[in-house]
Structure formats: structure tokens, C-alpha cells
Design a protein around this motif. Structure first.
Motif, PDB file in Angstrom:
ATOM      1  N   ILE A 194      22.901  46.494 113.033  1.00 52.49           N
ATOM      2  CA  ILE A 194      21.699  45.766 112.601  1.00 52.49           C
ATOM      3  C   ILE A 194      21.120  45.060 113.821  1.00 52.49           C
ATOM      4  N   ILE A 195      19.811  45.170 114.017  1.00 49.99           N
ATOM      5  CA  ILE A 195      19.131  44.412 115.075  1.00 49.99           C
ATOM      6  C   ILE A 195      18.219  43.412 114.380  1.00 49.99           C
ATOM      7  N   ASP A 196      18.396  42.140 114.731  1.00 50.48           N
ATOM      8  CA  ASP A 196      17.593  41.095 114.094  1.00 50.48           C
ATOM      9  C   ASP A 196      16.865  40.306 115.180  1.00 50.48           C
ATOM     10  N   PHE A 197      15.545  40.343 115.184  1.00 50.51           N
ATOM     11  CA  PHE A 197      14.763  39.580 116.146  1.00 50.51           C
ATOM     12  C   PHE A 197      14.569  38.157 115.637  1.00 50.51           C
ATOM     13  N   LEU A 209      17.876  48.372 110.541  1.00 51.79           N
ATOM     14  CA  LEU A 209      19.206  48.898 110.222  1.00 51.79           C
ATOM     15  C   LEU A 209      19.314  50.296 110.826  1.00 51.79           C
ATOM     16  N   ILE A 210      20.389  50.506 111.601  1.00 53.73           N
ATOM     17  CA  ILE A 210      20.576  51.773 112.310  1.00 53.73           C
ATOM     18  C   ILE A 210      21.873  52.406 111.823  1.00 53.73           C
ATOM     19  N   ASN A 211      21.808  53.641 111.427  1.00 55.04           N
ATOM     20  CA  ASN A 211      23.015  54.283 110.894  1.00 55.04           C
ATOM     21  C   ASN A 211      23.942  54.748 112.020  1.00 55.04           C
ATOM     22  N   GLY A 212      25.068  55.335 111.641  1.00 55.98           N
ATOM     23  CA  GLY A 212      26.084  55.731 112.608  1.00 55.98           C
ATOM     24  C   GLY A 212      25.617  56.772 113.610  1.00 55.98           C
ATOM     25  N   LYS A 213      24.515  57.474 113.261  1.00 54.90           N
ATOM     26  CA  LYS A 213      23.983  58.482 114.198  1.00 54.90           C
ATOM     27  C   LYS A 213      22.944  57.878 115.135  1.00 54.90           C
ATOM     28  N   GLY A 214      22.735  56.581 115.039  1.00 56.40           N
ATOM     29  CA  GLY A 214      21.768  55.925 115.926  1.00 56.40           C
ATOM     30  C   GLY A 214      20.339  56.046 115.444  1.00 56.40           C
ATOM     31  N   GLU A 215      20.144  56.340 114.150  1.00 59.81           N
ATOM     32  CA  GLU A 215      18.774  56.464 113.631  1.00 59.81           C
ATOM     33  C   GLU A 215      18.386  55.213 112.846  1.00 59.81           C
ATOM     34  N   ILE A 216      17.168  54.732 113.099  1.00 58.95           N
ATOM     35  CA  ILE A 216      16.675  53.580 112.352  1.00 58.95           C
ATOM     36  C   ILE A 216      16.341  54.063 110.948  1.00 58.95           C
ATOM     37  N   ILE A 217      17.032  53.521 109.939  1.00 54.04           N
ATOM     38  CA  ILE A 217      16.775  54.031 108.595  1.00 54.04           C
ATOM     39  C   ILE A 217      16.077  53.013 107.698  1.00 54.04           C
ATOM     40  N   TYR A 218      15.980  51.772 108.169  1.00 53.60           N
ATOM     41  CA  TYR A 218      15.334  50.755 107.342  1.00 53.60           C
ATOM     42  C   TYR A 218      14.899  49.622 108.243  1.00 53.60           C
ATOM     43  N   GLN A 219      13.733  49.050 107.951  1.00 51.58           N
ATOM     44  CA  GLN A 219      13.351  47.836 108.664  1.00 51.58           C
ATOM     45  C   GLN A 219      12.619  46.907 107.719  1.00 51.58           C
ATOM     46  N   HIS A 220      12.687  45.615 108.047  1.00 53.32           N
ATOM     47  CA  HIS A 220      12.113  44.617 107.160  1.00 53.32           C
ATOM     48  C   HIS A 220      11.487  43.516 107.998  1.00 53.32           C
ATOM     49  N   ALA A 221      10.270  43.101 107.599  1.00 54.90           N
ATOM     50  CA  ALA A 221       9.594  42.004 108.297  1.00 54.90           C
ATOM     51  C   ALA A 221       9.657  40.760 107.438  1.00 54.90           C
ATOM     52  N   GLY A 222       9.838  39.613 108.059  1.00 65.44           N
ATOM     53  CA  GLY A 222       9.860  38.351 107.328  1.00 65.44           C
ATOM     54  C   GLY A 222      11.200  38.119 106.651  1.00 65.44           C
ATOM     55  N   TYR A 223      11.367  36.919 106.090  1.00 65.01           N
ATOM     56  CA  TYR A 223      12.603  36.625 105.367  1.00 65.01           C
ATOM     57  C   TYR A 223      12.340  35.699 104.197  1.00 65.01           C
ATOM     58  N   ALA A 224      12.875  36.067 103.064  1.00 68.57           N
ATOM     59  CA  ALA A 224      12.932  35.170 101.912  1.00 68.57           C
ATOM     60  C   ALA A 224      14.400  35.131 101.498  1.00 68.57           C
ATOM     61  N   ASP A 231      16.922  38.184 100.687  1.00 68.47           N
ATOM     62  CA  ASP A 231      16.631  39.447 101.376  1.00 68.47           C
ATOM     63  C   ASP A 231      17.897  40.060 101.976  1.00 68.47           C
ATOM     64  N   GLU A 232      18.892  39.192 102.268  1.00 71.04           N
ATOM     65  CA  GLU A 232      20.128  39.714 102.841  1.00 71.04           C
ATOM     66  C   GLU A 232      20.853  40.636 101.853  1.00 71.04           C
ATOM     67  N   ASN A 233      20.604  40.430 100.549  1.00 71.37           N
ATOM     68  CA  ASN A 233      21.241  41.307  99.556  1.00 71.37           C
ATOM     69  C   ASN A 233      20.678  42.721  99.614  1.00 71.37           C
ATOM     70  N   GLU A 234      19.343  42.791  99.815  1.00 71.74           N
ATOM     71  CA  GLU A 234      18.730  44.112  99.931  1.00 71.74           C
ATOM     72  C   GLU A 234      19.233  44.827 101.187  1.00 71.74           C
ATOM     73  N   LEU A 235      19.348  44.038 102.266  1.00 69.31           N
ATOM     74  CA  LEU A 235      19.845  44.603 103.521  1.00 69.31           C
ATOM     75  C   LEU A 235      21.260  45.149 103.334  1.00 69.31           C
ATOM     76  N   TYR A 236      22.083  44.395 102.588  1.00 71.75           N
ATOM     77  CA  TYR A 236      23.465  44.827 102.370  1.00 71.75           C
ATOM     78  C   TYR A 236      23.514  46.111 101.537  1.00 71.75           C
ATOM     79  N   GLU A 237      22.648  46.204 100.544  1.00 69.51           N
ATOM     80  CA  GLU A 237      22.595  47.445  99.740  1.00 69.51           C
ATOM     81  C   GLU A 237      22.253  48.635 100.601  1.00 69.51           C
ATOM     82  N   LYS A 238      21.250  48.449 101.485  1.00 66.21           N
ATOM     83  CA  LYS A 238      20.862  49.534 102.395  1.00 66.21           C
ATOM     84  C   LYS A 238      22.012  49.878 103.334  1.00 66.21           C
ATOM     85  N   LEU A 239      22.740  48.841 103.739  1.00 64.15           N
ATOM     86  CA  LEU A 239      23.874  49.035 104.642  1.00 64.15           C
ATOM     87  C   LEU A 239      24.963  49.857 103.952  1.00 64.15           C
TER      88      LEU A 239
END
Lengths: 168, 549
Positions: free
Chosen positions: A51-54, A133-148, A151-159
Motif C-alpha cells: 500500500i502506498i499512502d501519500f 493498493l498494489i498486488n503481488g505482481k506489482g500492479e496498481i489494482i485500486y486507488q482512493h482519494a481523500g479519507y473518511a 475507509d480503511e475497511n474498504e481498503l482492507y476488503e480490497k487487500l
């Protein structure tokens, strides 16, 4: 001048046509919290997700998000093996503050410094926070702007989805 | 015409390069980018001073497109201001491609043609950067080469001109920067030495920047070439970090310094110690005649080469950020301290969930100067401060989690702000303000959260007392709703005791956001990073859309 601009536009239309969908992290030099130059091509995690978080020390929702994830990070790592890179875009005003800021809060993330927004620009990030969110093959499979909060729950589901594609 | 043709051929070759790469099994390229637009409709409101805008609606927007294929990258940005939102310089009015570049990286060599952003060290003598929301963009247009000749040695060189709205500045900027990571260098001589596991890291750096601008002045003899030099040192250990950078500039008579021939210098020192749950940091800065721009006639935020942010804490709540400090590049001396402690869970002050406590102090004065009465302008003592206080703030913050659902934050700040000197105005004097902020966040369930802020500022100067109330309701992962009122109840002029209310809501899906707002915006400074911009009062409906793809 006009001709130059028209050809530029033409270039992008051509390039668009030959593009495929893969989505890798561009190679950009940033700094580690220990001052070393770090090329983002070396963002690897043994085939496990990343996960990369700016964020920035002055960005409230960013700090909220990283604080929320900090409580869950140990569990996330146990289940998915994920590694989180928290990329601070603090400029010279605040970049010396990043390390004390992180240590006081006890965050266990890999901290990177991007003081002139080179990686932020390369990943086309607008306002922060912005999470990839980057998968094991190094591909960006999901991104999200902003935070409420939540939102970490959605990120975890995607993970979870990216380590085990059968789970949605 | 020849130039146009050459450029055309060059750009036309990109798709073929891409195809060649594809055949070389590098895979096809990728296109990514982002898009952002902000539109505002303007209504008149005489109480808050929102004036009539003849276009009624104005919009700022831009899109970036970046193409990557293996080691090759190219991209562009299109910007449109029809017309520029209030608060943006009217020289932005118009639409054009303002940024385009191509970069090729080959192992340890990277070169860029076209536009680029770059920073040497902490930016004391060179930083080219963008703050789109503030209308700041001093991108370089020219050539940049980066080279790593051996482990631990990083070289950068730049040449070009800086962006000036839809044109370029007159001055030619040339620069060189070298950074030496002594640990990495050592590892080439001692293969058993692993720089990543070293207890101490030492980094040295040096840079040189020069600008050229013809002297067309009918009276003065001006230096056409102005050089600046900077050196830096960084020591890092597990718990301790020390950074210092010193910059020197030869005589550089300019509009902002009143065409004096004095040399310029800047010194920045920062040190911090931190372990898990505790940190202590200090920094100091001295700036003397260090406004460095690629055009000696430029002012405000235009064509800056030196980047000299304030060292005071960057406040995020509305009232603590009401009087933001900005470095005085012509001369200031200041310091900053911060202590932060995280009381552990289960301790007396930590309670069940821990308590985070931070205290911060900063201060900036003018330099102790003596006017010389000649073209040198003045001399300044190095270590003594001048007797004019420009800015000072002492603030405390406590973050306390009361239960898994409820989190509270308490802030108190005392601030001294020399409005006349910092904002370069007269007749306002110095503002002394007491500010308190209470914030609470209540998690209703795993998706719904309610957050509120109550803020108060008490001051006898300037606009007088203010109160702010904010309520925000979010539904993860898509929605937010917010209502805000800023009330200037203590204004000495009774008719100006206005409510600046506004409401907004937004929808987010992945990396796309829509935000709709309606209400009154007070006149004030909008700050991002270390830089601020004055926004005039406005009233109306706004829409913003942003997306990354």
C-alpha cells in the motif's frame, strides 16, 4: 507554436491507442527517513501486496487515516503480509518534522520523503491523502482519494481480495 | 520554422519509439493522468465585501497526461482559466499547454528535455515547484541531466528558463548539485560494510546556481550574472538527526531588495531526537537579503529560485491559521522548538487509550541592521536579533481518545503577528491573539462518523474576535456533508459583525471526487505547504471535480 501543440496532442492520441491496462509503479527517486536515496522501482514485498499512502504532517485527514490504519496494521500484516509505504510530501518547512512525528505516534510504516512531489506527480496524485493498493505482481489494482473514517475497511476488503481473488 | 519542424519530428517519433520498445518485449506503454476543475459562481454581498464579478462564473481547470514505456516517459499538462478564480493573478486568464517533457533513464543516467521541477538541498538557492491551488508554478523549461557516477554520488545539472504565467521569465537559470552519501561511498571500498545497517549516516551536499539577465538599466550598472552557492550536511542515527545548510549569494540588486548591492546569505539548522512515544526538536534560521529570482524585476511569488519557508508550525484549523507567518526573505532570524509525548495506554495521564501531548514554540525577529547610506544598503549583525518581533506563537495540543468511538482534541495557542511587516501593509500594527480549539469525533458505526469543531479567537486588534463552528458527517466510502459558520462577533465596526456560513457535500468513488459548496468565504490567506495566497471575500456556489486515472 500551434503546429508543435497539435503534434503533441496527436502523440497522446497515438500513444493512447497502443496502451494496455497494466499499471506499475513508476521509477522515481525519493528519500528514506534515514536520508538515503530510494528508487521506487525497489518497492518490493516478496510477491505480497503493497500500500502506498501519500500524506503530510499538516494534512489532518491523512494523519487520521494513518492513525486508524496503525491500530490495524499488525493484524493486516499477519493475514496478508502487506507492507505500507507512507510517502510524506512535506517540503523543507516540515520535512525535518516527519521522523519525530512518526516516532511519537509509534507508526511502523516504511516512511519515504518526497519533498518536491516527484513521486506524487509521477502517480498523478492531486490532493492528499491518496492511497494506492498494489498486488503481488506489482500492479496498481485500486486507488482512493481523500479519507473518511471507515475507509480503511474498504481498503482492507480490497487487500483481502487481492491476496485471494475468490473473496470478491 | 526549423525549430518547429525539429520539435514536430521529435514528438512524432514518440509513438514509433513506443512501438520499438514493444517489440523489444518491454511491453506496451501506459497512459495515466489526472484532471481537476474548480468552478465558482459569484454573488454580491456588501457586508462581507464580495464584489460583483462580470462573468458570474469562473473556472480553473487542468489535466495532466503522462506516458510511460520502460525507461521512457513523456507528458504534458493543459491548463485553462476562463477566467481565473478570484484571488488568482489575472495574468493566468487563458488556456494553453503549459508543461510538456520527455525523460529517458538509462541505468545511472537520466535526462529530461522540456519542463521539469527540481530542488537542490532544502531549496535555499534553487527550488522549482508547483502549488496548483495557489497558482504558483515556476517550472523550468530546458534540460536536466541526473547522473550517478558511482555508489553514493548523485549529480544533477539544470539549465533553462522559469515559467511566468503563460510565458517564460527573461533570466537563464543554470545549476549544479552534488550529493555524497558517505556510507554508500564507503561500501564500494569495504564490501562487507552494509550502508543500510550502519548506525550512523553522513550525507554532504553542495550546489551552485547562476542566473543571467541582460542589463538594460539606463542608470545603474547591474550584474548580468548572479551566482549563489550552498553547502549542506546531514547526520542521521537511529534516534538523532542533525541537518544544516548554508547559502551565499553575490550582489543581486533587484526590485524586491530596493536595488542594493549587498551580498545575501541564509543559514538553516535543525536537530531532533526521537524514540517511540517521545520527540524533541529544534530548528533555527537566519535569512539576510536572500530573495533570489531569475528576473530582478519580478515580485510576489513570481520567478522565485530560493525557497525559504517559515519554520513556525503549520496550523490546520481555521483560526490558528488565520494569521499565517511567511518568511521575510530580505531579513529575519528565528527559532522553533517542539516537544511531543505519547502517554502510554494504562498510565495515569494516558488513560485507557493513550494521550498525545505536543507543545510548540516559534519566534521570528528582524535582523539587527545598520544603514550604510550607500549602494550596499545596510550591514547586519550575524547572531544578534533586531528589536522588531515579526511573529511568535506558543501552542499546546492534546489528543485524547476517550472510547473506541469518541476521540477529542484540545488546542490552545497564543500568537503575536506583526501584520504591517509580514503582510507589507501599514496602519494595522501587531495582532495579539488567544486561540482555543475543541474538536470531537464520534464514530456512530463502522461507516458513519460525526465530527465537530468549536474555535475561538480573542483579540483586540485587526478584525477583533472570531468564533467558528463546524459540523461534518461522513458515510464511508462515498459521502461527506459539512456545515461551517465563521462569526466575526468582535469586529469594532458593528455592521461588519458578519456570519460567514457555508455548506458543502461531496461524493468520492475510488480516485474521483465531486464537491459542491455554497456560502460565504471570508477574505484571508490560503496556505498550502509553506506558501500563502490572499483570497478575496466571495459568496456563491462552487463545484469541484478531481480524478486520477
Amino acid at each position: 507554436m500551434k503546429a508543435k501543440k497539435i503534434t503533441l496532442l496527436f502523440l497522446f492520441i497515438c500513444a493512447l491507442l497502443s496502451v494496455n491496462a497494466q499499471n506499475k509503479i513508476p521509477a522515481v527517486n525519493v528519500k528514506t527517513i534515514d536520508g538515503a536515496t530510494f528508487n521506487t522501482a525497489n518497492m518490493v514485498n516478496d510477491g505480497k501486496p503493497i500500500i502506498i499512502d501519500f500524506w503530510a504532517t499538516w494534512c489532518k485527514p491523512c494523519v487520521q487515516e494513518l492513525t486508524a490504519i496503525a491500530d490495524l496494521y499488525e493484524d493486516w500484516q499477519k493475514v496478508t503480509g502487506v507492507k505500507i509505504y507512507a510517502v510524506s510530501i512535506d517540503d523543507a518547512r516540515n520535512s525535518a518534522r516527519v521522523k519525530p512525528f512518526v516516532n511519537t505516534r509509534g507508526w511502523e510504516y516504511e516512511i519515504l520523503l518526497d519533498p518536491n512531489a516527484d513521486l506524487k506527480r509521477a502517480l498523478n496524485v492531486g490532493d492528499i491523502p491518496h492511497t494506492f493498493l498494489i498486488n503481488g505482481k506489482g500492479e496498481i489494482i485500486y486507488q482512493h482519494a481523500g479519507y473518511a473514517p471507515g475507509d480503511e475497511n474498504e481498503l482492507y476488503e480490497k487487500l483481502l481480495g487481492c491476496i485471494n481473488p475468490e473473496v470478491k | 520554422m526549423k525549430k518547429v519542424l525539429a520539435v514536430t519530428l521529435f514528438y512524432l517519433s514518440f509513438p514509433f519509439l513506443a512501438k520499438a520498445q514493444e517489440m523489444n518485449k518491454f511491453g506496451a506503454g501506459e497512459i495515466h493522468g489526472n484532471f481537476q476543475m474548480m468552478a465558482q459562481n459569484y454573488l454580491v454581498d456588501s457586508t462581507i465585501g464580495a464584489k460583483e464579478v462580470s462573468e458570474k462564473i469562473r473556472m480553473n481547470s487542468f489535466a495532466n497526461l503522462n506516458y510511460i514505456n520502460g525507461n521512457f516517459k513523456a507528458g504534458m499538462r493543459y491548463e485553462s482559466y476562463e477566467k481565473a478564480l478570484l484571488g488568482f493573478d489575472p495574468r493566468y486568464n487563458g488556456s494553453d499547454i503549459t508543461y510538456r517533457y520527455a525523460t529517458y533513464t538509462n541505468d545511472d543516467l537520466e535526462f529530461t528535455i522540456g519542463n521539469y521541477y527540481e530542488q537542490f538541498g532544502s531549496g535555499l538557492i534553487f527550488r522549482s515547484y508547483e502549488e496548483r491551488g495557489l497558482g504558483i508554478d515556476n517550472a523550468m523549461d530546458g534540460i536536466r541531466v541526473k547522473y550517478k557516477p558511482t555508489a553514493g554520488v548523485y549529480l544533477k545539472s539544470v539549465i533553462g528558463k522559469q515559467r511566468f504565467y503563460f510565458a517564460k521569465g527573461e533570466g537563464i537559470v543554470r545549476g549544479l548539485d552534488a550529493e555524497f552519501n558517505l556510507n554508500e561511498i564507503l561500501s564500494t571500498f569495504l564490501p562487507e560494510f552494509n550502508p543500510e545497517k550502519a548506525r550512523y549516516t553522513y550525507i554532504l551536499g553542495g550546489s551552485m546556481v547562476g542566473k543571467y539577465q541582460a542589463d538594460n538599466d539606463p542608470i545603474r550598472i547591474l550584474p548580468e550574472n548572479v551566482a549563489a552557492f550552498a553547502g549542506r550536511f546531514n547526520f542521521i542515527s537511529d534516534k538523532f538527526n542533525f541537518y544544516t545548510e548554508y547559502a551565499y549569494k553575490i550582489n543581486d540588486p533587484s526590485l524586491t531588495n530596493g536595488f542594493i548591492y549587498k551580498k545575501g546569505e541564509a543559514l538553516f539548522v535543525s536537530a531532533n531526537y526521537s524514540i517511540k512515544g517521545f520527540s524533541l526538536s529544534a530548528s533555527a534560521k537566519r535569512v539576510d537579503n536572500m530573495d533570489f529570482r531569475s528576473d530582478r524585476n519580478a515580485d510576489v511569488n513570481n520567478l522565485t529560485m530560493s525557497f525559504l519557508p517559515a519554520i513556525s508550525k503549520q496550523h490546520t484549523y481555521a483560526l490558528p491559521a488565520f494569521y499565517p507567518y511567511a518568511t521575510q526573505p530580505l531579513g529575519e532570524i528565528g527559532e522553533q522548538f517542539e516537544l511531543s509525548y505519547n502517554f502510554k495506554k494504562g498510565s495515569m495521564l494516558g488513560g485507557k487509550y493513550g494521550t498525545l501531548f505536543t507543545v510548540n514554540f516559534s519566534n521570528a525577529n528582524n535582523l539587527d541592521t545598520t544603514q550604510t547610506g550607500n549602494e550596499q544598503g545596510y550591514t547586519a549583525a550575524f547572531f544578534t536579533k533586531g528589536d522588531i518581533l515579526l511573529y511568535s506563537d506558543l501552542n499546546f495540543e492534546v489528543v485524547k481518545k476517550i472510547s473506541p468511538k469518541l476521540k477529542t482534541t484540545y488546542t490552545y495557542m497564543y500568537q503575536v503577528f506583526n501584520k504591517d511587516k509580514v503582510q507589507n501593509v501599514s496602519g494595522y500594527g501587531t495582532v495579539f491573539a488567544h486561540i482555543a480549539v475543541f474538536e470531537m469525533q464520534y464514530k456512530i458505526n463502522s461507516k458513519k462518523t460525526f465530527r465537530a469543531e468549536l474555535q475561538s479567537m480573542r483579540t483586540k486588534q485587526d478584525f477583533g474576535d472570531w468564533a467558528v463552528a463546524l459540523a461534518e458527517y461522513t458515510v464511508s466510502p462515498h459521502w461527506f456533508f459539512a456545515a461551517l459558520d465563521q462569526y466575526n462577533y468582535g469586529n469594532a465596526i458593528v455592521e461588519k459583525r458578519a456570519h460567514y456560513y457555508s455548506g458543502s457535500f461531496g461524493y468520492t468513488k475510488n480516485a474521483t471526487r465531486f464537491i459542491v459548496g455554497y456560502g460565504k468565504q471570508r477574505e484571508g490567506f490560503l496556505c498550502v505547504g509553506g506558501v500563502c495566497r490572499l483570497i478575496p471575500a466571495s459568496y456563491g456556489l462552487s463545484l469541484s471535480i478531481s480524478s486520477t486515472f
